[in-house]
Write a protein that holds these residues in place. Structure first.
Motif, mmCIF file in Angstrom:
data_model
loop_
_atom_site.group_PDB
_atom_site.id
_atom_site.type_symbol
_atom_site.label_atom_id
_atom_site.label_comp_id
_atom_site.label_asym_id
_atom_site.label_seq_id
_atom_site.Cartn_x
_atom_site.Cartn_y
_atom_site.Cartn_z
ATOM 1 N N ARG A 1 1.102 -1.278 -0.210
ATOM 2 C CA ARG A 1 -0.056 -0.407 -0.311
ATOM 3 C C ARG A 1 0.718 1.756 -0.001
ATOM 4 N NH1 ARG A 1 -5.403 0.900 1.724
ATOM 5 N NH2 ARG A 1 -6.030 3.091 1.583
ATOM 6 N N ASP A 2 1.623 1.324 0.976
ATOM 7 C CA ASP A 2 2.937 2.050 1.073
ATOM 8 C C ASP A 2 3.446 2.245 -0.319
ATOM 9 O OD1 ASP A 2 2.221 3.008 3.144
ATOM 10 O OD2 ASP A 2 3.904 2.447 4.166
ATOM 11 N N ASP A 3 3.713 1.547 -0.750
ATOM 12 C CA ASP A 3 4.600 1.546 -2.198
ATOM 13 C C ASP A 3 3.956 2.300 -3.021
ATOM 14 O OD1 ASP A 3 7.267 0.440 -1.173
ATOM 15 O OD2 ASP A 3 6.795 -1.495 -2.298
ATOM 16 N N ILE A 4 2.522 1.843 -3.650
ATOM 17 C CA ILE A 4 1.744 1.782 -4.453
ATOM 18 C C ILE A 4 1.334 3.367 -4.596
ATOM 19 C CG2 ILE A 4 -0.550 1.420 -5.623
ATOM 20 C CD1 ILE A 4 0.068 -1.921 -5.262
ATOM 21 N N ASP A 5 0.894 4.014 -3.055
ATOM 22 C CA ASP A 5 0.451 5.399 -2.985
ATOM 23 C C ASP A 5 1.434 6.236 -2.520
ATOM 24 O OD1 ASP A 5 -1.259 7.072 -1.086
ATOM 25 O OD2 ASP A 5 0.664 7.753 0.217
ATOM 26 N N HIS A 6 2.936 5.924 -3.136
ATOM 27 C CA HIS A 6 4.393 6.814 -3.523
ATOM 28 C C HIS A 6 3.659 6.441 -5.089
ATOM 29 C CE1 HIS A 6 8.527 8.291 -3.750
ATOM 30 N NE2 HIS A 6 8.318 7.047 -4.820
ATOM 31 N N TYR B 1 1.241 6.725 -6.663
ATOM 32 C CA TYR B 1 0.383 7.740 -7.088
ATOM 33 C C TYR B 1 1.286 8.946 -7.048
ATOM 34 C CZ TYR B 1 -3.508 4.228 -7.591
ATOM 35 O OH TYR B 1 -4.409 3.090 -7.865
ATOM 36 N N LYS B 2 1.128 9.341 -5.617
ATOM 37 C CA LYS B 2 2.589 11.186 -5.264
ATOM 38 C C LYS B 2 3.184 11.309 -6.403
ATOM 39 C CE LYS B 2 1.221 10.959 -0.700
ATOM 40 N NZ LYS B 2 -0.127 10.285 -0.114
ATOM 41 N N ARG B 3 3.233 10.650 -6.961
ATOM 42 C CA ARG B 3 5.054 10.596 -7.744
ATOM 43 C C ARG B 3 3.967 11.514 -8.993
ATOM 44 N NH1 ARG B 3 7.681 6.108 -9.754
ATOM 45 N NH2 ARG B 3 9.120 7.361 -10.842
ATOM 46 N N TRP B 4 2.946 10.645 -9.800
ATOM 47 C CA TRP B 4 2.422 9.893 -10.490
ATOM 48 C C TRP B 4 1.629 12.281 -11.056
ATOM 49 C CZ3 TRP B 4 -0.674 6.924 -14.267
ATOM 50 C CH2 TRP B 4 -1.151 7.454 -15.329
ATOM 51 N N ASP C 1 5.419 16.178 -16.695
ATOM 52 C CA ASP C 1 6.625 15.144 -16.726
ATOM 53 C C ASP C 1 6.492 14.029 -16.926
ATOM 54 O OD1 ASP C 1 8.985 13.390 -16.597
ATOM 55 O OD2 ASP C 1 9.096 14.149 -13.751
ATOM 56 N N VAL C 2 6.424 13.458 -18.554
ATOM 57 C CA VAL C 2 6.049 12.599 -19.283
ATOM 58 C C VAL C 2 6.673 11.555 -18.787
ATOM 59 C CG1 VAL C 2 5.115 11.631 -21.458
ATOM 60 C CG2 VAL C 2 4.580 14.350 -21.522
ATOM 61 N N ASP C 3 8.158 11.517 -18.445
ATOM 62 C CA ASP C 3 8.805 10.608 -18.239
ATOM 63 C C ASP C 3 8.392 9.460 -17.347
ATOM 64 O OD1 ASP C 3 10.246 11.257 -20.350
ATOM 65 O OD2 ASP C 3 11.486 12.182 -20.101
ATOM 66 N N THR C 4 8.018 10.979 -15.944
ATOM 67 C CA THR C 4 7.612 9.859 -14.753
ATOM 68 C C THR C 4 6.713 9.002 -14.930
ATOM 69 O OG1 THR C 4 9.465 11.467 -13.552
ATOM 70 C CG2 THR C 4 7.680 10.845 -12.524
ATOM 71 N N ILE C 5 5.483 9.721 -15.900
ATOM 72 C CA ILE C 5 4.645 9.231 -15.372
ATOM 73 C C ILE C 5 4.628 8.181 -16.218
ATOM 74 C CG2 ILE C 5 2.050 9.620 -16.511
ATOM 75 C CD1 ILE C 5 2.384 12.411 -16.013
ATOM 76 N N LEU C 6 5.546 7.225 -17.701
ATOM 77 C CA LEU C 6 5.065 6.696 -18.458
ATOM 78 C C LEU C 6 6.057 5.898 -17.532
ATOM 79 C CD1 LEU C 6 6.098 8.305 -22.410
ATOM 80 C CD2 LEU C 6 3.716 6.712 -20.993
ATOM 81 N N ALA C 7 6.956 6.449 -17.071
ATOM 82 C CA ALA C 7 7.963 5.092 -15.824
ATOM 83 C C ALA C 7 7.159 4.213 -14.895
ATOM 84 C CB ALA C 7 9.137 5.630 -15.032
ATOM 85 N N ILE C 8 5.738 5.318 -14.502
ATOM 86 C CA ILE C 8 5.423 4.126 -13.343
ATOM 87 C C ILE C 8 4.388 3.249 -14.451
ATOM 88 C CG2 ILE C 8 3.081 4.690 -12.003
ATOM 89 C CD1 ILE C 8 4.610 7.254 -11.395
ATOM 90 N N LYS D 1 4.069 -5.965 -10.036
ATOM 91 C CA LYS D 1 5.108 -5.316 -9.519
ATOM 92 C C LYS D 1 6.173 -6.598 -10.810
ATOM 93 C CE LYS D 1 7.328 -6.237 -5.371
ATOM 94 N NZ LYS D 1 8.157 -6.094 -4.285
ATOM 95 N N ILE D 2 6.770 -5.064 -11.003
ATOM 96 C CA ILE D 2 7.806 -5.492 -12.260
ATOM 97 C C ILE D 2 9.308 -4.967 -12.053
ATOM 98 C CG2 ILE D 2 8.790 -5.130 -14.793
ATOM 99 C CD1 ILE D 2 5.292 -4.788 -15.002
ATOM 100 N N GLN D 3 10.118 -6.362 -12.235
ATOM 101 C CA GLN D 3 11.561 -6.364 -11.593
ATOM 102 C C GLN D 3 11.673 -5.592 -10.599
ATOM 103 O OE1 GLN D 3 13.037 -4.505 -15.021
ATOM 104 N NE2 GLN D 3 13.506 -6.534 -16.251
ATOM 105 N N GLY D 4 10.639 -5.702 -9.359
ATOM 106 C CA GLY D 4 10.323 -4.983 -8.107
ATOM 107 C C GLY D 4 9.952 -3.722 -7.553
ATOM 108 N N VAL D 5 9.557 -2.889 -9.059
ATOM 109 C CA VAL D 5 8.625 -1.755 -8.570
ATOM 110 C C VAL D 5 7.273 -2.155 -9.105
ATOM 111 C CG1 VAL D 5 8.766 0.418 -9.674
ATOM 112 C CG2 VAL D 5 10.765 -0.586 -9.530
ATOM 113 N N TRP D 6 6.566 -1.392 -8.179
ATOM 114 C CA TRP D 6 4.546 -1.406 -8.970
ATOM 115 C C TRP D 6 5.027 -0.675 -9.824
ATOM 116 C CZ3 TRP D 6 1.798 -4.899 -7.345
ATOM 117 C CH2 TRP D 6 2.570 -5.718 -6.170
ATOM 118 N N ARG D 7 3.932 -1.333 -11.214
ATOM 119 C CA ARG D 7 3.240 -0.386 -12.031
ATOM 120 C C ARG D 7 2.318 0.019 -12.044
ATOM 121 N NH1 ARG D 7 8.421 1.600 -13.464
ATOM 122 N NH2 ARG D 7 10.092 0.386 -13.680
ATOM 123 N N LEU D 8 2.137 0.642 -12.906
ATOM 124 C CA LEU D 8 -0.183 0.432 -12.992
ATOM 125 C C LEU D 8 -0.289 -0.284 -14.499
ATOM 126 C CD1 LEU D 8 -2.499 1.217 -11.581
ATOM 127 C CD2 LEU D 8 -2.420 4.188 -13.499
#
Length: 149
Positions: free
Chosen positions: A15-20, A22-25, A33-40, A126-133
């Motif tokens: 939950r904390d990881d995914i909330d992070h 959402y906040k980054r987005w 910042d298109v690159d950051t959104i696409l990285a999510i 979770k892809i390579q240790g990172v939560w992706r939408l």
């Protein structure tokens, strides 16, 4: 008892990881910042609109890039999680996105606040240790009008 606590702690961590994310987005959206959104987003991301249209990642990416090129102002919004279910490397999240905008009432010509709410059913992987939408399905879309003050 220890096993249940471990599952709860694991879910809290997810939950904390995914909330992070959402906040980054949200921060990235403010400055286009298109690159950051696409990285999510997962490589196979799809957005399902409330009207039922399915927008694949490549089309969503194009719309983000167009918005940035046209220097369109960003909508300020906040996302909160209403619920989460985790099964290994997949998380199903019910999220609420709320934005507040000020506009003029066309009849009274007075300023009013529009509160726009989307409720989403999001699938995170979770892809390579990172939560992706991976998928966003819009389940509710409402607008409320409120007086200022």
């Amino acid at each position: 008892m220890c096993c249940c606590f471990g599952l709860t702690a694991a879910n809290a961590s997810v939950r904390d990881d995914i909330d992070h994310q959402y906040k980054r987005w949200g921060r990235a959206a403010l400055v286009n910042d298109v690159d950051t959104i696409l990285a999510i987003l997962a490589p196979d991301y799809t957005l399902h609109t409330y009207a039922g249209t399915v927008i694949p990642r490549k089309n969503y990416e194009a719309s983000l890039k167009k918005r940035k090129a046209e220097n369109k102002p960003a909508t300020v919004y906040e996302t909160s999680m209403a619920g989460i279910t985790v099964n290994k490397d997949v998380a199903q999240v019910i999220s609420d996105e709320t934005s507040n905008n000020i506009t003029l009432d066309p009849i009274t010509n007075k300023k009013m606040k529009l509160i726009h709410i989307h409720r989403y059913q999001d699938r995170w992987v979770k892809i390579q240790g990172v939560w992706r939408l991976q998928t966003t399905i819009t389940t509710v879309e409402t607008t409320k009008v409120a007086p200022l003050g």
